[in-house]
Design an enzyme around this catalytic site. Structure first.
Site, PDB file in Angstrom:
ATOM      1  N   ASP A  96      47.408  36.946  29.859  1.00  0.00           N
ATOM      2  CA  ASP A  96      47.761  36.841  31.277  1.00  0.00           C
ATOM      3  C   ASP A  96      46.877  35.775  31.925  1.00  0.00           C
ATOM      4  OD1 ASP A  96      48.596  39.553  33.549  1.00  0.00           O
ATOM      5  OD2 ASP A  96      48.540  37.379  33.907  1.00  0.00           O
ATOM      6  N   ASP A 196      50.331  34.375  36.202  1.00  0.00           N
ATOM      7  CA  ASP A 196      50.219  35.212  37.397  1.00  0.00           C
ATOM      8  C   ASP A 196      50.547  34.416  38.664  1.00  0.00           C
ATOM      9  OD1 ASP A 196      49.164  37.743  38.575  1.00  0.00           O
ATOM     10  OD2 ASP A 196      47.745  36.357  39.500  1.00  0.00           O
ATOM     11  N   GLU A 246      55.267  34.968  36.729  1.00  0.00           N
ATOM     12  CA  GLU A 246      55.451  35.960  37.784  1.00  0.00           C
ATOM     13  C   GLU A 246      55.719  35.185  39.068  1.00  0.00           C
ATOM     14  OE1 GLU A 246      52.149  37.785  39.669  1.00  0.00           O
ATOM     15  OE2 GLU A 246      53.201  39.658  39.992  1.00  0.00           O
ATOM     16  N   HIS A 320      51.857  46.963  36.380  1.00  0.00           N
ATOM     17  CA  HIS A 320      50.596  47.532  36.876  1.00  0.00           C
ATOM     18  C   HIS A 320      50.481  47.462  38.398  1.00  0.00           C
ATOM     19  CE1 HIS A 320      50.199  43.258  36.574  1.00  0.00           C
ATOM     20  NE2 HIS A 320      49.148  43.315  37.373  1.00  0.00           N
ATOM     21  N   ASP A 321      51.471  46.840  39.038  1.00  0.00           N
ATOM     22  CA  ASP A 321      51.460  46.728  40.505  1.00  0.00           C
ATOM     23  C   ASP A 321      52.491  47.635  41.168  1.00  0.00           C
ATOM     24  OD1 ASP A 321      51.187  43.127  40.245  1.00  0.00           O
ATOM     25  OD2 ASP A 321      49.594  44.633  40.427  1.00  0.00           O
TER      26      ASP A 321
HETATM   27  O1  TEU Z   1      50.514  40.161  41.648  1.00  0.00           O
HETATM   28  C1  TEU Z   1      51.100  39.398  42.678  1.00  0.00           C
HETATM   29  C2  TEU Z   1      51.397  40.281  43.824  1.00  0.00           C
HETATM   30  O2  TEU Z   1      51.789  39.904  44.881  1.00  0.00           O
HETATM   31  C3  TEU Z   1      51.122  41.702  43.575  1.00  0.00           C
HETATM   32  O3  TEU Z   1      49.928  41.932  44.198  1.00  0.00           O
HETATM   33  C4  TEU Z   1      52.239  42.592  44.027  1.00  0.00           C
HETATM   34  O4  TEU Z   1      53.381  41.879  44.207  1.00  0.00           O
HETATM   35  C5  TEU Z   1      51.844  43.235  45.322  1.00  0.00           C
HETATM   36  O5  TEU Z   1      50.693  43.972  45.053  1.00  0.00           O
HETATM   37  C6  TEU Z   1      52.958  44.155  45.774  1.00  0.00           C
HETATM   38  O6  TEU Z   1      52.567  44.616  47.032  1.00  0.00           O
HETATM   39  C7  TEU Z   1      49.697  39.471  40.736  1.00  0.00           C
HETATM   40  C8  TEU Z   1      49.083  40.518  39.819  1.00  0.00           C
HETATM   41  O7  TEU Z   1      50.142  41.175  39.119  1.00  0.00           O
HETATM   42  C9  TEU Z   1      48.314  41.489  40.683  1.00  0.00           C
HETATM   43  O8  TEU Z   1      47.819  42.575  39.905  1.00  0.00           O
HETATM   44  C10 TEU Z   1      47.167  40.736  41.324  1.00  0.00           C
HETATM   45  O9  TEU Z   1      46.494  41.615  42.225  1.00  0.00           O
HETATM   46  C11 TEU Z   1      47.691  39.533  42.118  1.00  0.00           C
HETATM   47  O10 TEU Z   1      48.672  38.766  41.425  1.00  0.00           O
HETATM   48  C12 TEU Z   1      46.539  38.577  42.404  1.00  0.00           C
HETATM   49  O11 TEU Z   1      46.133  37.979  41.187  1.00  0.00           O
END
Ligand code: TEU
Length: 573
Positions: A96, A196, A246, A320-321
């Protein structure tokens, strides 16, 4: 390169996957311990979220060194062993890459803060008065997207946490340094990369206030994004690997370009529009029931749009989000098993590459935390305070967190009914869910009617039937908003996939030819349609693929097929 199109990716959040050294924190040796489980599931790639040195303010998405391993997770030797052991099992490892920003603990940022102009140009610093940020943009984690540095008399941009400083991709030194990171890991045998929020890396020429939103319209799918992706892929040779971007707040046309093989940018994209149909007025922290009609329309729009424009989607519900999908769009109670299987089938048989997030294959649910002290996620804790500041009571704020927090997907993986769900022998960094004695891998791994076994069947089907990975898609059941139905066709092969998205029995118009089609997969026993009250009727077992063909004629009355609550029916011509 499109060889990846019949593959399936499994996402591991290592911090919560398996603890091998009894410190309550998941690690790389824990992942190695579970490779046989993943090989049995049948997946082809493992996407592992960041394990690089990090202050862990955003659980590793605040990277302080791209080419090392954080001691919490283990050593470089452990990573090399994981690459080797995965490869031995025919599994490729996907790392990642968080290239939109670094941790403020990164050497580059520290040198910028020490006054080195060369490194200040690695980031987005703007001169300005201490009481006036360069723009009114908001961080995605709440608050201003700018932080003032008194000793420099400058502001720096952070679209996420204040400890995550955005990189300046206009600077060729930054691009060259990040290419070296890719080449470092490619040389170690890494077979894929997830990028990311990669569609945020190209910032606008002019920084201006946003009077319509939080600023994202100025930097999402930015002016030079396609140039940067083409350059990165060309100069690192990662076109031969599997790459996924992403894409935050993106557009279909942009995603089609990012993932069209002729553009030579990425293999595929994550977009999130289907996971915002329960956001009231588009606000993640305002609850509403999922709008299933909107869900169905979005899938049709994106699937047919990406098909017609030559793009390729990553297919997913969980990561994970995101909260756990069985709690969010399915049912945790009577139809827990049936709805978890239906949700899996509904996307695994679409056009794209499926991603399974750790525990999704077991039907793991949301955490149901009752105290704010149980939460760990920076975004959730920030928004808890924001919600209180907006006048919500503690109970109201906790109810919102229970539904929306990213921690819902970050509770320890549930391996068995042992203490801490078999994740660790020490109290984990985040509380294990109460459900671990009922929902765990040991209880499902050898049960042919389990959710785990259903995912195995879906993965095996993808490998067995080219129509799934190569075929066209067209959507059906326009007359029933509660049924997500589509047809897949490829060189004479045809699948019809019918999914009842609701807890109510419904019917869907059947084509006369379907009476001769064979039902090859379902999430209910072959009981009479409409069987009520039977435990087995609630999807306690699914049919075995191809063993006793269930001619659809038995299930059709007056040209309609009855679909039980959360029922999936897969027909083959
Ligand atoms: O996520 C991008 C992002 O916007 C996420 O935080 C998610 O869409 C949001 O929390 C929804 O409300 C990526 C990673 O997957 C995330 O874990 C990181 O916190 C973020 O980028 C910053 O690197």
């Amino acid at each position: 390169m499109t060889e990846f199109r019949d593959k399936v990716v499994y996402q591991i959040y290592p911090k919560s996957f398996k603890d091998s050294n009894k410190d309550g924190f998941g690690d790389l040796q824990g992942v190695i311990e579970k490779l046989d489980y993943l090989q049995e599931l049948g997946i082809d790639y493992i996407w592992i979220t960041p394990v690089f040195p990090s202050p862990q303010k955003d659980n590793g998405y605040d990277v302080a060194d791209y080419c090392a391993i954080d001691p919490r997770f283990g050593t470089m030797a452990d990573m090399e062993e994981l690459i080797r052991e995965s490869g031995r099992r025919g599994i490729g490892l996907m790392l990642d890459m968080v290239f939109n920003h670094t941790s403020t603990a990164h050497e580059w940022f520290q040198r910028a803060m020490a006054g080195e102009k060369e490194y200040q140009d690695y980031y987005i610093f703007k001169e300005g008065a201490p009481d006036r940020a360069p723009t009114n943009w908001q961080s995605k984690f709440g608050g201003s997207a700018w932080e003032y540095v008194p000793q420099l008399g400058k502001w720096y941009l952070h679209l996420f946490d204040v400890t995550q400083a955005d990189l300046n991709w206009e600077n060729t030194r930054v691009r060259e340094a990040l290419k070296k990171v890719i080449l470092f890991w490619k040389k170690k045998g890494i077979r894929g990369f997830r990028f990311d929020v990669v569609n945020l890396i190209s910032k606008p020429e002019i920084y201006e206030d946003d009077h319509e939103g939080d600023g994202r319209r100025f930097y999402s799918d930015g002016p030079h994004i396609h140039e940067y992706l083409k350059e990165l892929t060309r100069d690192t040779g990662i076109e031969e690997l599997v790459t996924v971007g992403e894409m935050s707040s993106t557009r279909l046309e942009a995603c089609a370009r990012y993932s069209n093989p002729q553009e030579r940018e990425l293999s595929m994209c994550f977009h999130f529009h289907h996971l915002k149909v329960d956001y009231k007025d588009g606000d993640k922290w305002a609850l509403m029931e999922p709008d299933r009609r909107a869900l169905k329309k979005l899938f049709e729009q994106w699937q047919t749009g990406m098909q017609s424009q030559g793009g390729w989607s990553a297919l997913f519900w969980c990561n994970h989000d995101q909260p756990r999908i069985v709690s969010r769009f399915g049912d945790e109670g009577r139809y827990w098993k049936a709805s978890a299987k239906m949700l899996a089938a509904s996307i695994h048989l679409m056009r794209g590459t499926p991603y399974i997030y750790q525990g999704e294959e077991l039907g793991m649910t949301n955490a149901h935390y009752s105290r704010v002290e149980q939460y760990r996620d920076v975004e959730s804790l920030n928004y808890y305070m924001i919600l209180l500041g907006q006048g919500k009571t503690k109970e109201e704020a906790l109810a919102i967190l229970a539904a929306r927090s990213r921690d819902n997907s970050r509770t320890p993986m549930q391996w068995s009914a042992a203490a801490y769900g078999g994740f660790s022998e020490k109290e984990p960094w985040i509380a294990v869910q109460d459900s671990y004695q009922k929902i765990n891998a040991a209880a499902q791994r050898y049960d042919d009617s389990s959710i785990f076994s259903f995912y195995k069947k879906l993965i095996a089907l993808r490998r067995e039937k080219a129509v799934i990975s190569q075929g066209s898609i067209a959507f059906l059941a326009p007359d029933n908003a509660d049924v997500l139905a589509y047809r897949r066709q490829w060189e004479g092969e045809e699948l019809v996939v019918l999914n009842n998205l609701t807890a109510e029995e419904t019917t869907v118009t059947a084509e006369p030819a379907w009476t001769a089609y064979r039902k090859i997969l379902g999430n209910y026993e072959n009981t009479a349609a409409g069987a009520e009250g039977q435990e087995r009727a609630a999807g306690q077992a699914d049919e075995v693929t191809g063993s006793r063909p269930d001619r659809m004629g038995e299930r059709m009355a007056e040209g309609r097929i009855v679909l039980r609550p959360y029922e999936t029916v897969v027909l083959e011509k």
